[in-house]
Design an enzyme around this catalytic site. Structure first.
Site, PDB file in Angstrom:
ATOM      1  N   CYS A 175       8.298  30.937  80.231  1.00  0.00           N
ATOM      2  CA  CYS A 175       9.342  31.921  80.516  1.00  0.00           C
ATOM      3  C   CYS A 175      10.291  31.416  81.598  1.00  0.00           C
ATOM      4  O   CYS A 175       9.841  30.859  82.601  1.00  0.00           O
ATOM      5  CB  CYS A 175       8.654  33.187  81.001  1.00  0.00           C
ATOM      6  SG  CYS A 175       9.777  34.298  81.803  1.00  0.00           S
TER       7      CYS A 175
HETATM    8  N1  NDP Z   1       7.841  38.944  77.818  1.00  0.00           N
HETATM    9  C1  NDP Z   1       8.935  38.424  78.322  1.00  0.00           C
HETATM   10  O1  NDP Z   1       9.090  38.292  79.530  1.00  0.00           O
HETATM   11  C2  NDP Z   1      10.031  37.957  77.432  1.00  0.00           C
HETATM   12  C3  NDP Z   1       9.791  37.721  76.128  1.00  0.00           C
HETATM   13  N2  NDP Z   1      10.775  37.230  75.320  1.00  0.00           N
HETATM   14  C4  NDP Z   1      10.457  37.033  73.899  1.00  0.00           C
HETATM   15  O2  NDP Z   1      11.496  36.324  73.270  1.00  0.00           O
HETATM   16  C5  NDP Z   1      11.735  36.835  71.962  1.00  0.00           C
HETATM   17  C6  NDP Z   1      13.189  37.177  71.822  1.00  0.00           C
HETATM   18  O3  NDP Z   1      13.428  38.357  72.580  1.00  0.00           O
HETATM   19  P1  NDP Z   1      14.768  39.203  72.454  1.00  0.00           P
HETATM   20  O4  NDP Z   1      15.870  38.368  72.991  1.00  0.00           O
HETATM   21  O5  NDP Z   1      14.571  40.532  73.025  1.00  0.00           O
HETATM   22  O6  NDP Z   1      14.855  39.384  70.887  1.00  0.00           O
HETATM   23  P2  NDP Z   1      16.087  39.507  69.971  1.00  0.00           P
HETATM   24  O7  NDP Z   1      16.928  38.308  70.107  1.00  0.00           O
HETATM   25  O8  NDP Z   1      15.577  39.884  68.636  1.00  0.00           O
HETATM   26  O9  NDP Z   1      16.830  40.762  70.650  1.00  0.00           O
HETATM   27  C7  NDP Z   1      16.440  42.043  70.312  1.00  0.00           C
HETATM   28  C8  NDP Z   1      17.598  42.985  70.514  1.00  0.00           C
HETATM   29  O10 NDP Z   1      17.584  43.422  71.842  1.00  0.00           O
HETATM   30  C9  NDP Z   1      18.811  43.066  72.472  1.00  0.00           C
HETATM   31  N3  NDP Z   1      18.447  42.627  73.798  1.00  0.00           N
HETATM   32  C10 NDP Z   1      17.659  41.621  74.167  1.00  0.00           C
HETATM   33  N4  NDP Z   1      17.568  41.530  75.500  1.00  0.00           N
HETATM   34  C11 NDP Z   1      18.331  42.527  75.965  1.00  0.00           C
HETATM   35  C12 NDP Z   1      18.655  42.966  77.257  1.00  0.00           C
HETATM   36  N5  NDP Z   1      18.196  42.322  78.345  1.00  0.00           N
HETATM   37  N6  NDP Z   1      19.479  44.033  77.389  1.00  0.00           N
HETATM   38  C13 NDP Z   1      19.955  44.660  76.301  1.00  0.00           C
HETATM   39  N7  NDP Z   1      19.695  44.286  75.059  1.00  0.00           N
HETATM   40  C14 NDP Z   1      18.897  43.239  74.893  1.00  0.00           C
HETATM   41  C15 NDP Z   1      19.411  41.981  71.628  1.00  0.00           C
HETATM   42  O11 NDP Z   1      20.811  41.971  71.676  1.00  0.00           O
HETATM   43  P3  NDP Z   1      21.612  40.734  72.346  1.00  0.00           P
HETATM   44  O12 NDP Z   1      20.865  39.479  71.991  1.00  0.00           O
HETATM   45  O13 NDP Z   1      22.952  40.818  71.711  1.00  0.00           O
HETATM   46  O14 NDP Z   1      21.631  41.047  73.807  1.00  0.00           O
HETATM   47  C16 NDP Z   1      18.955  42.374  70.241  1.00  0.00           C
HETATM   48  O15 NDP Z   1      19.767  43.339  69.662  1.00  0.00           O
HETATM   49  C17 NDP Z   1      10.766  37.996  71.774  1.00  0.00           C
HETATM   50  O16 NDP Z   1       9.644  37.537  71.084  1.00  0.00           O
HETATM   51  C18 NDP Z   1      10.382  38.379  73.189  1.00  0.00           C
HETATM   52  O17 NDP Z   1       9.088  38.912  73.276  1.00  0.00           O
HETATM   53  C19 NDP Z   1      12.022  36.978  75.788  1.00  0.00           C
HETATM   54  C20 NDP Z   1      12.316  37.146  77.105  1.00  0.00           C
HETATM   55  C21 NDP Z   1      11.349  37.719  78.032  1.00  0.00           C
HETATM   56  N1  LIG Z   2      10.610  35.108  79.318  1.00  0.00           N
HETATM   57  C1  LIG Z   2      10.058  34.648  78.199  1.00  0.00           C
HETATM   58  N2  LIG Z   2       8.821  35.032  77.891  1.00  0.00           N
HETATM   59  C2  LIG Z   2       8.318  34.580  76.748  1.00  0.00           C
HETATM   60  C3  LIG Z   2       9.018  33.729  75.902  1.00  0.00           C
HETATM   61  N3  LIG Z   2       8.263  33.465  74.829  1.00  0.00           N
HETATM   62  C4  LIG Z   2       7.126  34.160  75.019  1.00  0.00           C
HETATM   63  N4  LIG Z   2       7.150  34.823  76.173  1.00  0.00           N
HETATM   64  C5  LIG Z   2       6.127  35.658  76.769  1.00  0.00           C
HETATM   65  O1  LIG Z   2       5.093  34.834  77.326  1.00  0.00           O
HETATM   66  C6  LIG Z   2       3.823  35.338  76.905  1.00  0.00           C
HETATM   67  C7  LIG Z   2       2.744  34.262  76.967  1.00  0.00           C
HETATM   68  O2  LIG Z   2       2.532  33.912  78.306  1.00  0.00           O
HETATM   69  P1  LIG Z   2       1.483  32.795  78.776  1.00  0.00           P
HETATM   70  O3  LIG Z   2       1.612  32.797  80.259  1.00  0.00           O
HETATM   71  O4  LIG Z   2       0.138  33.246  78.316  1.00  0.00           O
HETATM   72  O5  LIG Z   2       1.870  31.498  78.174  1.00  0.00           O
HETATM   73  C8  LIG Z   2       4.121  35.839  75.506  1.00  0.00           C
HETATM   74  O6  LIG Z   2       3.142  36.706  75.004  1.00  0.00           O
HETATM   75  C9  LIG Z   2       5.463  36.530  75.720  1.00  0.00           C
HETATM   76  O7  LIG Z   2       5.353  37.818  76.227  1.00  0.00           O
HETATM   77  C10 LIG Z   2      10.309  33.322  76.285  1.00  0.00           C
HETATM   78  O8  LIG Z   2      10.991  32.524  75.604  1.00  0.00           O
HETATM   79  N5  LIG Z   2      10.785  33.804  77.437  1.00  0.00           N
END
Ligand code: NDP
Ligand SMILES: Nc1nc2c(ncn2[C@@H]2O[C@H](COP(=O)(O)O)[C@@H](O)[C@H]2O)c(=O)[nH]1
Length: 327
Positions: A175
């Site tokens: 992340c």
């Molecule tokens: N657990 C974590 O800390 C994180 C996990 N991830 C993982 O990465 C993958 C992609 O995630 P994600 O980008 O959400 O998926 P998507 O690209 O499918 O976005 C989902 C929707 O949410 C919107 N969106 C995403 N982030 C935001 C935000 N901060 N504010 C408002 N709207 C938002 C996007 O629009 P738009 O793209 O136009 O903004 C899109 O419409 C997922 O599997 C997610 O779990 C990603 C980052 C953090």
């Molecule tokens: N900010 C982001 N978080 C992400 C992304 N891809 C996955 N994830 C999150 O990490 C955990 C796994 O964490 P780990 O410490 O066990 O390796 C996963 O389940 C998601 O919630 C990303 O691209 N950006």
């Protein structure tokens, strides 16, 4: 401001042992009407799980969540799992086509056992609307919603109908959300879990930041019903990530779901790609996790997972490894 801590700052305090052997300790957990061998689920990421791994986990009594990055395969996947008598557990996003997909499942009378709504910032109307949509069309499906990092978010998603919430914004190994945005639970994930669990009336899945098997027990202590793990599951023989040879040593790739590599473009990138050492078989890791957790339960003075919830703890700020590397 509240006092915060993370996994490496905590030690759980042993209680008198009541078992003669660690093998007497039961690590199983119930979620969504099913019982699973471990309170652990491999992350729904493309380098962690594919159809083969999902079948292996389901056949052997472990929980799994398939990722959502090959949406065209999901319908056939659910049918295949059900035809084998296994649970079907998939992920969805929140874009327009996902609404149509849920509608299609309902039209074809196909209900996955679990659907996880998987987006970065889960405390949003987009997730609330999707929870309501799934509950309207697939009322018998267990809905996990996330990711969130605050008690308010847990309450809002539960009130919208989520059956469980997933907690963790930015603690993951690949992340970069914390660096790119300045936000998240990175560095205080365990304390955030504690706050969220106090507000929750339904199960919580702690997601990200698990670096050792002991962190699973700590997550349970601080209120998680289940723990989602990416990096510790990356690098196995069965892991879908590509195998790479470097200086005669084998590695496998592990990339973030919001990495440029996964997205295919440099837009809203919040994840990176790394290589991890090849680790052998997934089965061996799962067995070791079970044995370590059985040992945790025995140190907690019980013979079931719940015993861990009651133990005392101390904060030993950044000192439990005495300067050693984790492994
Ligand atoms: N657990 C974590 O800390 C994180 C996990 N991830 C993982 O990465 C993958 C992609 O995630 P994600 O980008 O959400 O998926 P998507 O690209 O499918 O976005 C989902 C929707 O949410 C919107 N969106 C995403 N982030 C935001 C935000 N901060 N504010 C408002 N709207 C938002 C996007 O629009 P738009 O793209 O136009 O903004 C899109 O419409 C997922 O599997 C997610 O779990 C990603 C980052 C953090
Ligand atoms: N900010 C982001 N978080 C992400 C992304 N891809 C996955 N994830 C999150 O990490 C955990 C796994 O964490 P780990 O410490 O066990 O390796 C996963 O389940 C998601 O919630 C990303 O691209 N950006």
């Amino acid at each position: 401001m509240k006092k915060v801590f993370d996994y490496e700052d905590i030690q759980l305090i042993p209680a008198k042992c009541i078992v003669d052997s660690r093998s007497e300790c039961d690590t199983s957990v119930a979620l969504g009407g099913h019982t699973f061998k471990l309170p652990v689920v491999p992350a729904n990421m493309q380098t962690i799980i594919d159809e083969k791994v999902a079948i292996y986990l389901a056949e052997n009594g472990y929980f799994y969540i398939m990722h959502r990055f090959e949406p065209e395969k999901r319908l056939a996947f659910i049918k295949d799992m059900h035809s084998r008598g296994l649970i079907a557990s998939i992920s969805v996003g929140v874009k327009e086509e996902e609404y149509a997909f849920v509608q299609q499942l309902a039209d074809e009378r196909i209900t996955p056992d679990f659907i996880t709504i998987d987006i970065a910032h889960g405390h949003s109307n987009a997730v609330i609307k999707m929870i309501q949509h799934i509950k309207q069309y697939l009322p018998n499906c267990f809905v996990i919603a996330g990711n969130v990092g605050t008690p308010e978010a847990v309450r809002d998603l539960e009130n919208a109908g989520a059956d469980a919430t997933k907690v963790g914004i930015g603690p993951g190994k690949v992340c970069i959300t914390k660096i790119k945005t300045g936000f998240g639970t990175g560095g205080w994930q365990l304390a955030a879990l504690r706050l969220c669990a106090k507000a929750a009336s339904k199960p919580i899945i702690a997601d990200g930041g698990i670096r050792t098997h002991g962190d699973i027990a700590k997550s349970i202590r601080f209120g998680a019903s289940m723990v989602m793990i990416g990096s510790l599951f990356a690098g196995h023989e069965e892991s879908p990530g590509a195998t790479i040879e470097k200086d005669g040593k084998l590695y496998k790739e592990y990339f973030g779901s919001a990495s440029e590599f996964q997205k295919g473009e440099k837009k809203n990138v919040e994840g990176k790609k790394m290589i991890v050492e090849h680790k052998g078989s997934l089965e061996d890791t799962l067995i070791e996790m079970e044995q370590d957790l059985q040992s945790s339960i025995s140190y907690a003075g019980g013979n079931k997972l719940e015993a861990i919830r009651k133990v005392d703890y101390v904060i030993v700020k950044n000192s439990i490894f005495n300067g050693d590397k984790v492994y």
